[in-house]
Design a protein around this motif. Structure first.
Motif, PDB file in Angstrom:
ATOM      1  N   PRO A 170       0.809  -1.226   0.000  1.00 55.12           N
ATOM      2  CA  PRO A 170       0.000   0.000   0.000  1.00 55.12           C
ATOM      3  C   PRO A 170       0.839   1.270   0.000  1.00 55.12           C
ATOM      4  O   PRO A 170       0.455   2.276  -0.608  1.00 55.12           O
ATOM      5  CB  PRO A 170      -0.833  -0.134   1.284  1.00 55.12           C
ATOM      6  CG  PRO A 170      -0.890  -1.593   1.555  1.00 55.12           C
ATOM      7  CD  PRO A 170       0.414  -2.141   1.085  1.00 55.12           C
ATOM      8  N   GLN A 171       2.009   1.229   0.667  1.00 56.66           N
ATOM      9  CA  GLN A 171       2.856   2.415   0.714  1.00 56.66           C
ATOM     10  C   GLN A 171       3.432   2.737  -0.669  1.00 56.66           C
ATOM     11  O   GLN A 171       3.549   3.912  -1.048  1.00 56.66           O
ATOM     12  CB  GLN A 171       3.994   2.213   1.723  1.00 56.66           C
ATOM     13  CG  GLN A 171       4.869   3.439   1.952  1.00 56.66           C
ATOM     14  CD  GLN A 171       4.094   4.602   2.572  1.00 56.66           C
ATOM     15  OE1 GLN A 171       3.088   4.390   3.235  1.00 56.66           O
ATOM     16  NE2 GLN A 171       4.557   5.818   2.348  1.00 56.66           N
ATOM     17  N   GLN A 218      10.512  13.955  -2.595  1.00 58.62           N
ATOM     18  CA  GLN A 218      11.860  13.650  -2.138  1.00 58.62           C
ATOM     19  C   GLN A 218      11.857  12.822  -0.853  1.00 58.62           C
ATOM     20  O   GLN A 218      12.916  12.387  -0.399  1.00 58.62           O
ATOM     21  CB  GLN A 218      12.629  14.950  -1.901  1.00 58.62           C
ATOM     22  CG  GLN A 218      12.753  15.828  -3.132  1.00 58.62           C
ATOM     23  CD  GLN A 218      13.463  17.136  -2.834  1.00 58.62           C
ATOM     24  OE1 GLN A 218      14.191  17.240  -1.854  1.00 58.62           O
ATOM     25  NE2 GLN A 218      13.253  18.123  -3.689  1.00 58.62           N
ATOM     26  N   LEU A 219      10.680  12.610  -0.279  1.00 57.97           N
ATOM     27  CA  LEU A 219      10.545  11.862   0.974  1.00 57.97           C
ATOM     28  C   LEU A 219       9.869  10.522   0.711  1.00 57.97           C
ATOM     29  O   LEU A 219       9.101  10.375  -0.247  1.00 57.97           O
ATOM     30  CB  LEU A 219       9.740  12.679   1.987  1.00 57.97           C
ATOM     31  CG  LEU A 219      10.274  14.097   2.259  1.00 57.97           C
ATOM     32  CD1 LEU A 219       9.307  14.853   3.138  1.00 57.97           C
ATOM     33  CD2 LEU A 219      11.653  14.042   2.889  1.00 57.97           C
ATOM     34  N   ASP A 220      10.141   9.561   1.564  1.00 58.40           N
ATOM     35  CA  ASP A 220       9.599   8.214   1.351  1.00 58.40           C
ATOM     36  C   ASP A 220       8.600   7.776   2.418  1.00 58.40           C
ATOM     37  O   ASP A 220       7.929   6.774   2.247  1.00 58.40           O
ATOM     38  CB  ASP A 220      10.752   7.194   1.327  1.00 58.40           C
ATOM     39  CG  ASP A 220      11.671   7.426   0.147  1.00 58.40           C
ATOM     40  OD1 ASP A 220      11.180   7.869  -0.902  1.00 58.40           O
ATOM     41  OD2 ASP A 220      12.880   7.165   0.291  1.00 58.40           O
ATOM     42  N   ASN A 221       8.533   8.500   3.511  1.00 55.08           N
ATOM     43  CA  ASN A 221       7.706   8.057   4.635  1.00 55.08           C
ATOM     44  C   ASN A 221       6.440   8.891   4.784  1.00 55.08           C
ATOM     45  O   ASN A 221       6.060   9.286   5.885  1.00 55.08           O
ATOM     46  CB  ASN A 221       8.517   8.113   5.934  1.00 55.08           C
ATOM     47  CG  ASN A 221       9.064   9.505   6.200  1.00 55.08           C
ATOM     48  OD1 ASN A 221       9.151  10.323   5.293  1.00 55.08           O
ATOM     49  ND2 ASN A 221       9.415   9.769   7.448  1.00 55.08           N
ATOM     50  N   ILE A 222       5.776   9.168   3.683  1.00 53.68           N
ATOM     51  CA  ILE A 222       4.570   9.999   3.720  1.00 53.68           C
ATOM     52  C   ILE A 222       3.404   9.159   4.246  1.00 53.68           C
ATOM     53  O   ILE A 222       3.075   8.116   3.671  1.00 53.68           O
ATOM     54  CB  ILE A 222       4.236  10.548   2.327  1.00 53.68           C
ATOM     55  CG1 ILE A 222       5.423  11.369   1.814  1.00 53.68           C
ATOM     56  CG2 ILE A 222       2.972  11.381   2.353  1.00 53.68           C
ATOM     57  CD1 ILE A 222       5.244  11.869   0.396  1.00 53.68           C
ATOM     58  N   PRO A 223       2.753   9.571   5.321  1.00 53.37           N
ATOM     59  CA  PRO A 223       1.642   8.786   5.888  1.00 53.37           C
ATOM     60  C   PRO A 223       0.449   8.714   4.935  1.00 53.37           C
ATOM     61  O   PRO A 223       0.209   9.612   4.131  1.00 53.37           O
ATOM     62  CB  PRO A 223       1.284   9.547   7.171  1.00 53.37           C
ATOM     63  CG  PRO A 223       2.487  10.370   7.483  1.00 53.37           C
ATOM     64  CD  PRO A 223       3.081  10.730   6.163  1.00 53.37           C
TER      65      PRO A 223
END
Length: 296
Positions: free
Chosen positions: A73-74, A102-107
């Protein structure tokens, strides 16, 4: 999260640190992914959001054979973020989307997403909340659209699978019917003989069952025809004592006993036999074969 190394100084960098490092490092012409070792020039590294796993890195083809084709899902959510940044995001929000790429941990949930944007994008206060709501609405609308499209695709695939299964079953049934037709021509005589034999055996079994039932019925009737002689003679004495002459016609006495003892009419002959063969100690005497008397 994807990590990069500077090809000039070999410093390990997070994705959001690449731009600031490029300004400082004069030897930084490109960066390489620490997992797949691919070099990226300029801003190409921003599109590199997913990479191979450690198992794929160290086990090679063996890991690829075990790898599931289903995406997490991510990963789907990050694809949505990148798609909106390049296509559907309004121009006023485009730079915020570029930063998120540029970020990978977006909720993926709204509450956590608001906390994330407040810390990573510095969107705070009423103005920041309004911008975050607009960003979330764009992402959520695109996610709902993709979920609906995926559901339709899954339904189409399921329908195609059912149709293929039905076609396979129909083909198998036709093949089986064809084989049966081929075999039926050569085995028709044997089949007919088997049917006749089976029918004959069924008739014989039915006849045997019928005879057994008749024999059982006959034995039952025979057992019912046997009277208790003592009871009959005792009842006969009582009836004769009621008559002043102490004598009656055998036919009349028999009729009276049938009624008194509630016996069926089929017992007439047996009743007559019992009266005729009465022992002397009972004091019943037959006279002329038509009269019976009770002596003192």
């Amino acid at each position: 999260m994807v990590y990069f190394t500077c090809d000039g100084c070999n410093e390990t960098l997070k994705k959001n640190q690449v731009d600031s490092h490029a300004y400082r490092c004069r030897q930084c012409e490109s960066v390489s992914c620490v997992d797949c070792y691919v070099s990226f020039y300029g801003d190409d590294y921003r599109a590199h959001t997913t990479c191979i796993t450690e198992a794929q890195k160290y086990e090679g083809k063996a890991a690829n054979d075990r790898r599931s084709t289903k995406r997490s899902p991510q990963q789907e959510w990050m694809d949505t973020v990148h798609y909106c940044a390049n296509n559907t995001a309004p121009q006023s929000l485009r730079h915020h989307f570029q930063t998120m790429c540029q970020l990978d941990n977006i909720p993926r949930k709204e509450k956590q997403f608001r906390n994330f944007t407040a810390n990573s994008l510095k969107l705070r206060g009423p103005q920041g909340d309004r911008i975050v709501s607009e960003i979330w609405n764009v992402l959520n609308a695109e996610r709902q659209k993709r979920m609906t499209q995926k559901k339709k695709e899954d339904e189409v695939k399921a329908e195609a699978a059912r149709a293929a299964k039905a076609a396979k079953q129909a083909s198998s049934k036709r093949q089986s019917d064809d084989d049966d037709d081929d075999d039926s021509d050569s085995d028709s005589d044997d089949e007919s003989a088997k049917k006749k034999k089976k029918k004959s055996e069924a008739n014989a079994a039915e006849e045997s069952r019928r005879r057994a039932e008749e024999e059982k019925k006959r034995k039952t009737e025979s057992s019912n025809d046997k009277l208790d002689a003592k009871q009959v003679l005792k009842a006969a004495k009582k009836e004769l004592k009621k008559v002043p002459s102490r004598s009656m016609k055998v036919k009349a006495l028999r009729k009276t006993l049938l009624k008194r003892m509630s016996l069926p009419k089929t017992m007439k002959k047996e009743l007559k036999r019992v009266l005729r063969n009465a022992p002397k100690k009972t004091k019943l005497v037959m006279m002329d074969g038509k009269m019976i008397a009770l002596k003192d």
